[in-house]
Write a protein that holds these residues in place. Structure first.
Motif, PDB file in Angstrom:
ATOM      1  N   ASP A 265      -5.520  82.292   1.846  1.00 28.55           N
ATOM      2  CA  ASP A 265      -4.431  83.040   2.484  1.00 28.55           C
ATOM      3  C   ASP A 265      -4.337  82.687   3.966  1.00 28.55           C
ATOM      4  N   GLU A 266      -5.495  82.571   4.625  1.00 36.14           N
ATOM      5  CA  GLU A 266      -5.517  82.313   6.065  1.00 36.14           C
ATOM      6  C   GLU A 266      -4.999  80.927   6.416  1.00 36.14           C
ATOM      7  N   VAL A 267      -5.255  79.935   5.553  1.00 33.68           N
ATOM      8  CA  VAL A 267      -4.871  78.552   5.892  1.00 33.68           C
ATOM      9  C   VAL A 267      -3.547  78.152   5.270  1.00 33.68           C
ATOM     10  N   ALA A 268      -2.884  79.067   4.557  1.00 37.28           N
ATOM     11  CA  ALA A 268      -1.724  78.711   3.736  1.00 37.28           C
ATOM     12  C   ALA A 268      -0.623  78.005   4.516  1.00 37.28           C
ATOM     13  N   LEU A 269      -0.282  78.508   5.701  1.00 39.17           N
ATOM     14  CA  LEU A 269       0.878  77.988   6.417  1.00 39.17           C
ATOM     15  C   LEU A 269       0.732  76.506   6.760  1.00 39.17           C
ATOM     16  N   GLY A 270      -0.448  76.112   7.221  1.00 39.45           N
ATOM     17  CA  GLY A 270      -0.645  74.714   7.616  1.00 39.45           C
ATOM     18  C   GLY A 270      -1.437  73.897   6.616  1.00 39.45           C
ATOM     19  N   TYR A 271      -1.628  74.436   5.413  1.00 42.61           N
ATOM     20  CA  TYR A 271      -2.540  73.813   4.446  1.00 42.61           C
ATOM     21  C   TYR A 271      -2.103  72.403   4.058  1.00 42.61           C
ATOM     22  N   ASP A 272      -0.836  72.230   3.691  1.00 39.89           N
ATOM     23  CA  ASP A 272      -0.381  70.925   3.228  1.00 39.89           C
ATOM     24  C   ASP A 272      -0.436  69.886   4.344  1.00 39.89           C
TER      25      ASP A 272
ATOM     26  N   MET B 185     -12.010  84.987  10.917  1.00 49.88           N
ATOM     27  CA  MET B 185     -11.823  83.883   9.973  1.00 49.88           C
ATOM     28  C   MET B 185     -12.738  84.076   8.773  1.00 49.88           C
ATOM     29  N   VAL B 186     -12.171  83.875   7.587  1.00 51.16           N
ATOM     30  CA  VAL B 186     -12.934  83.996   6.348  1.00 51.16           C
ATOM     31  C   VAL B 186     -13.383  82.611   5.917  1.00 51.16           C
ATOM     32  N   ARG B 187     -14.666  82.499   5.568  1.00 55.18           N
ATOM     33  CA  ARG B 187     -15.176  81.249   5.018  1.00 55.18           C
ATOM     34  C   ARG B 187     -15.937  81.563   3.743  1.00 55.18           C
ATOM     35  N   ALA B 188     -15.487  80.990   2.635  1.00 54.75           N
ATOM     36  CA  ALA B 188     -16.215  81.147   1.382  1.00 54.75           C
ATOM     37  C   ALA B 188     -17.496  80.324   1.437  1.00 54.75           C
ATOM     38  N   ASP B 189     -18.440  80.665   0.550  1.00 59.26           N
ATOM     39  CA  ASP B 189     -19.640  79.855   0.413  1.00 59.26           C
ATOM     40  C   ASP B 189     -19.714  79.352  -1.019  1.00 59.26           C
ATOM     41  N   LEU B 190     -20.825  78.720  -1.377  1.00 60.61           N
ATOM     42  CA  LEU B 190     -20.915  78.096  -2.697  1.00 60.61           C
ATOM     43  C   LEU B 190     -21.094  79.098  -3.828  1.00 60.61           C
ATOM     44  N   GLU B 191     -21.230  80.389  -3.505  1.00 59.70           N
ATOM     45  CA  GLU B 191     -21.175  81.419  -4.544  1.00 59.70           C
ATOM     46  C   GLU B 191     -19.737  81.605  -5.040  1.00 59.70           C
ATOM     47  N   LYS B 192     -18.764  81.259  -4.212  1.00 59.33           N
ATOM     48  CA  LYS B 192     -17.336  81.235  -4.557  1.00 59.33           C
ATOM     49  C   LYS B 192     -16.833  82.595  -5.037  1.00 59.33           C
ATOM     50  N   ASP B 193     -17.157  83.610  -4.269  1.00 56.50           N
ATOM     51  CA  ASP B 193     -16.634  84.940  -4.562  1.00 56.50           C
ATOM     52  C   ASP B 193     -15.104  84.883  -4.558  1.00 56.50           C
ATOM     53  N   PRO B 194     -14.438  85.333  -5.638  1.00 57.88           N
ATOM     54  CA  PRO B 194     -12.979  85.185  -5.730  1.00 57.88           C
ATOM     55  C   PRO B 194     -12.221  85.852  -4.588  1.00 57.88           C
ATOM     56  N   VAL B 195     -12.688  87.003  -4.130  1.00 61.61           N
ATOM     57  CA  VAL B 195     -12.007  87.691  -3.036  1.00 61.61           C
ATOM     58  C   VAL B 195     -12.097  86.857  -1.761  1.00 61.61           C
ATOM     59  N   GLU B 196     -13.269  86.307  -1.478  1.00 60.35           N
ATOM     60  CA  GLU B 196     -13.441  85.494  -0.277  1.00 60.35           C
ATOM     61  C   GLU B 196     -12.644  84.202  -0.364  1.00 60.35           C
ATOM     62  N   VAL B 197     -12.657  83.551  -1.530  1.00 59.08           N
ATOM     63  CA  VAL B 197     -11.918  82.297  -1.679  1.00 59.08           C
ATOM     64  C   VAL B 197     -10.419  82.539  -1.502  1.00 59.08           C
TER      65      VAL B 197
ATOM     66  N   SER C 221      -6.491  73.089  12.026  1.00 57.35           N
ATOM     67  CA  SER C 221      -6.404  74.252  11.146  1.00 57.35           C
ATOM     68  C   SER C 221      -6.609  75.561  11.895  1.00 57.35           C
ATOM     69  N   SER C 222      -5.947  76.609  11.399  1.00 62.47           N
ATOM     70  CA  SER C 222      -6.144  77.950  11.945  1.00 62.47           C
ATOM     71  C   SER C 222      -7.480  78.545  11.535  1.00 62.47           C
ATOM     72  N   ASN C 223      -8.116  77.958  10.515  1.00 62.20           N
ATOM     73  CA  ASN C 223      -9.423  78.416  10.048  1.00 62.20           C
ATOM     74  C   ASN C 223     -10.304  77.198   9.802  1.00 62.20           C
ATOM     75  N   PRO C 224     -10.888  76.618  10.843  1.00 57.36           N
ATOM     76  CA  PRO C 224     -11.677  75.394  10.664  1.00 57.36           C
ATOM     77  C   PRO C 224     -12.887  75.576   9.771  1.00 57.36           C
ATOM     78  N   GLU C 225     -13.415  76.811   9.680  1.00 56.40           N
ATOM     79  CA  GLU C 225     -14.573  77.038   8.817  1.00 56.40           C
ATOM     80  C   GLU C 225     -14.242  76.772   7.347  1.00 56.40           C
ATOM     81  N   ALA C 226     -12.969  76.907   6.973  1.00 59.72           N
ATOM     82  CA  ALA C 226     -12.577  76.636   5.595  1.00 59.72           C
ATOM     83  C   ALA C 226     -12.857  75.187   5.216  1.00 59.72           C
ATOM     84  N   TYR C 227     -12.814  74.298   6.190  1.00 62.59           N
ATOM     85  CA  TYR C 227     -12.996  72.881   5.901  1.00 62.59           C
ATOM     86  C   TYR C 227     -14.466  72.487   5.911  1.00 62.59           C
ATOM     87  N   VAL C 228     -15.306  73.320   6.501  1.00 63.73           N
ATOM     88  CA  VAL C 228     -16.749  73.164   6.299  1.00 63.73           C
ATOM     89  C   VAL C 228     -17.080  73.484   4.846  1.00 63.73           C
TER      90      VAL C 228
END
Length: 267
Positions: free
Chosen positions: A18-25, A1-13, A178-185
């Motif tokens: 991409d990982e959460v896209a299917l269930g995002y809405d 699972m990929v989790r961006a941080d507050l540096e907001k690297d574009p590749v990581e974001v 979510s398939s990537n709960p760290e994204a919501y942290v």
């Protein structure tokens, strides 16, 4: 699972979305209690969406915000740097144009759009001022900017309640659905770290936009900023020192109370 941080690297974001896209809405609807549609309608109204208007929606994701614009008859180009989100959007909204693009380097010519919008996406970019400048560049003189974004309420009780919601409920909901709960942290952290509405207004003015105004929605958990491209479009940005703080109150108010405010020198 990929989790961006507050540096907001574009590749990581991008990879995180991409990982959460299917269930995002679906997840977003649960997190915000179905209020996204209401906020989208307010955004579309502020953008002046109507037949004959060509509008760029930056950080468009799966096209949900764009649908609020097309519902009012506008022609919408949805731009995002997450190919996973755009793939979902193309399947769900085949009539909308989806373009892969980075907000820092928008793949459009100068003066291409009557309005530009960004909903809950400016918080996720590395350099918000650069993105705001790019949005100005592609907007025709007299065109409208709308920025719809989360914020911490001003009143102490609402601020404490929303902060607690971000700290506990958002991550817990992410773990459940979510398939990537760290994204919501990351989501909760990025909202808490985001500047106040008056400071964001200053950044918008510093990027060259004029007549910057903002109003709270739903008690201030969201703010809707608007601005206008000047006669020269994005070619003569206002100096950062000219960006005023909030002054006075204009007409109107958002859902949940609060008058519209404006940046003194922007316009």
């Amino acid at each position: 699972m990929v989790r961006a941080d507050l540096e907001k690297d574009p590749v990581e974001v991008a990879a995180m979305f991409d990982e959460v896209a299917l269930g995002y809405d679906r997840t977003r609807a649960r997190l915000w209690l179905g209020r996204m549609n209401s906020w989208g309608r307010r955004m579309a109204q502020a953008a002046g969406a109507r037949p004959g208007r060509r509008i760029l929606d930056v950080a468009a994701g799966t096209g949900t915000s764009g649908m609020a614009l097309t519902a009012r008859g506008a022609s919408v180009v949805a731009c995002d740097f997450s190919e996973g989100m755009l793939a979902i959007g193309r399947r769900r909204h085949p009539g909308m144009e989806f373009v892969v693009g980075d907000g820092h380097r928008l793949p459009f010519a100068d003066d291409s759009f009557d309005a530009v919008t960004i909903s809950f996406g400016l918080r996720n970019v590395t350099d918000p001022e650069s993105v705001l400048g790019e949005m100005l560049r592609v907007t025709r003189p007299g065109g409208v900017l709308t920025v719809c974004e989360f914020s911490l309420p001003v009143t102490p009780v609402r601020r404490a309640l929303f902060t607690a919601y971000l700290r506990w409920i958002v991550p817990m909901t992410g773990r459940r659905v979510s398939s990537n709960p760290e994204a919501y942290v990351y989501l909760a952290e990025s909202i808490r770290d985001w500047p106040s509405p008056d400071r964001l207004a200053g950044r918008i003015a510093a990027a060259g936009w004029q007549r910057v105004r903002w109003r709270p929605l739903d008690g201030g958990v969201v703010h809707l900023h608007t601005a206008v491209a000047g006669p020269s479009g994005g070619r003569q940005p206002v100096a950062a020192a000219d960006a005023g703080t909030a002054v006075g109150a204009g007409a109107g108010g958002g859902t949940g109370g609060g008058a519209e405010r404006s940046a003194g020198s922007a316009g």
